[in-house]
Scaffold this motif. Structure first.
Motif: not given
Ligand code: 5GP
Ligand code: MN
Length: 351
Positions: A127-129, A289-295, A311-313, A317-319
């Motif tokens: 279900h990812h774009l 560094v792991k990046v997590s984003m919400r909006s 990244g993407g998502g 909700a993306a990262g």
């Molecule tokens: P989370 O922040 O919970 O790690 O990830 C949120 C959403 O972002 C997840 O549904 C995942 O599909 C996407 N995501 C997280 N990290 C990455 C990344 O490094 N690459 C991509 N393409 N998507 C990511």
């Protein structure tokens, strides 16, 4: 190649059925750092195919968080980072491979070359774009679906295989539907979710118990890291309606951080009405560094993660990742903020 968009096309289901009918050794792969939806959908399909008498194995690129280990069947998963040769043997020996909850090989990290070399046809259910072209032979991609688990149930139902979904498969499926919607609190307005939930619960799943395990069970360690991060480490940048939380490797070490301990942290600042965009930067000992984003609403963190963080998502909700120090990642974030300002709703740009 059969490509599919919403609604699920009968041609994709026909192909799914053909491939499943002819396959005796099936592998199921999900994305790295598996979350509830990735592991839940993989185990739901695993239980279902087992019930159909198939030889089937779930392979994850790396370990899943300990708080998902209670899911039935989790102890049977082959974790590629722990047993690379076993994972390789499963993929090479398979005559059908499912790719669940991811849409490009980059999402399975070091398992990607192994998967791409394996001869078996691949079916993506995700279900990812924007699924990557020429990655899977059959693509069932429905970005409107709140979770891969919901989509998987609908695929199995259309394929006439829902009769093989037992209570374990149903529990795993509900787990993923819950975790990708924050226990049905966001992306959860589609009535179809509750029709499917009802069908799954009829298999005898204790939803309340599952909910408690997933959303209301913690460790002292996790509670303390979450508290510290919000009390001491949350920076509000009002001009950009943005909240940023950073946790360094040494801070994480001090708390004895384990994978999954900060799950859901990035969502917390969004409970402040003025915050449109929340970012969590976690320094890893592997030098990135792991990046997590919400909006909220139409502010697309997917675009930001794709454009600036490799990244993407999803839109909300993306990262991604930054290969460098925490200070590098923070600086990079600050430098792109002015470029992201135009995505903020017009009335929210006022200080
Ligand atoms: P989370 O922040 O919970 O790690 O990830 C949120 C959403 O972002 C997840 O549904 C995942 O599909 C996407 N995501 C997280 N990290 C990455 C990344 O490094 N690459 C991509 N393409 N998507 C990511
Ligand atoms: Mn998902």
């Amino acid at each position: 190649m059969i490509r599919n968009t919403n609604p699920i096309s009968p041609a994709a289901i026909e192909r799914f059925n053909e491939l499943v009918k002819d396959a005796s050794r099936i592998a199921i792969v999900c994305h790295m750092t598996p979350d509830g939806d990735a592991l839940g959908s993989s185990l739901c399909l695993w239980h279902t195919l087992l019930a159909m008498g198939r030889d089937v194995v779930v392979v994850t690129p790396d370990a899943f968080p300990a708080d998902l280990a209670f899911l039935p069947g989790a102890d049977r998963v082959v974790i590629a980072s722990y047993g690379p040769s076993q994972a390789e043997a499963v993929l090479h020996g398979a005559d059908l491979i499912f790719c669940l909850d991811f849409n490009e090989p980059a999402r399975i990290d070091r398992l990607a070359p192994v998967l791409m070399k394996a001869k078996a046809p691949r079916i993506m259910i995700d279900h990812h774009l924007n699924p990557q072209e020429n990655f899977c032979d059959t693509v069932i991609s429905v970005p409107e679906s709140s979770s891969t688990c919901l989509l998987l149930y609908r695929v199995l139902e259309m394929a006439g295989l829902d009769c093989h979904i037992g209570s374990f498969a149903a529990e795993c499926c509900i787990a993923g539907m819950m975790t990708d919607t924050g226990n049905f609190s966001y992306n959860a307005n589609d009535p179809e979710i509750y029709r499917v939930l009802s069908r799954l619960m009829q298999r005898g799943v204790d939803k309340d118990k599952l909910s408690k395990r997933l959303f209301d069970t913690s460790t002292e360690r996790r509670l303390r890291i979450m508290g510290y991060a919000q009390y001491k480490k949350m920076l509000l940048i009002k001009e950009y309606k943005c909240a940023v939380i950073t946790l360094s490797e040494s801070e994480l070490k001090e708390f004895g951080y384990k994978k999954g301990d900060t799950e859901g942290l990035v969502n917390r600042p969004l409970s402040i009405p003025e915050v449109i965009w929340s970012v969590y930067l976690r320094e890893s000992e592997e030098g990135y560094v792991k990046v997590s984003m919400r909006s909220k609403d139409s502010f697309s963190v997917r675009d930001i993660c794709a454009d600036y963080f490799g990244g993407g998502g999803h839109i909300n909700a993306a990262g991604g990742e930054v290969h460098g120090s925490l200070a590098d990642a923070f600086e990079q974030l600050l430098s792109i903020m002015p470029k992201c300002k135009s995505m903020l709703p017009a009335d929210s740009c006022d200080k």
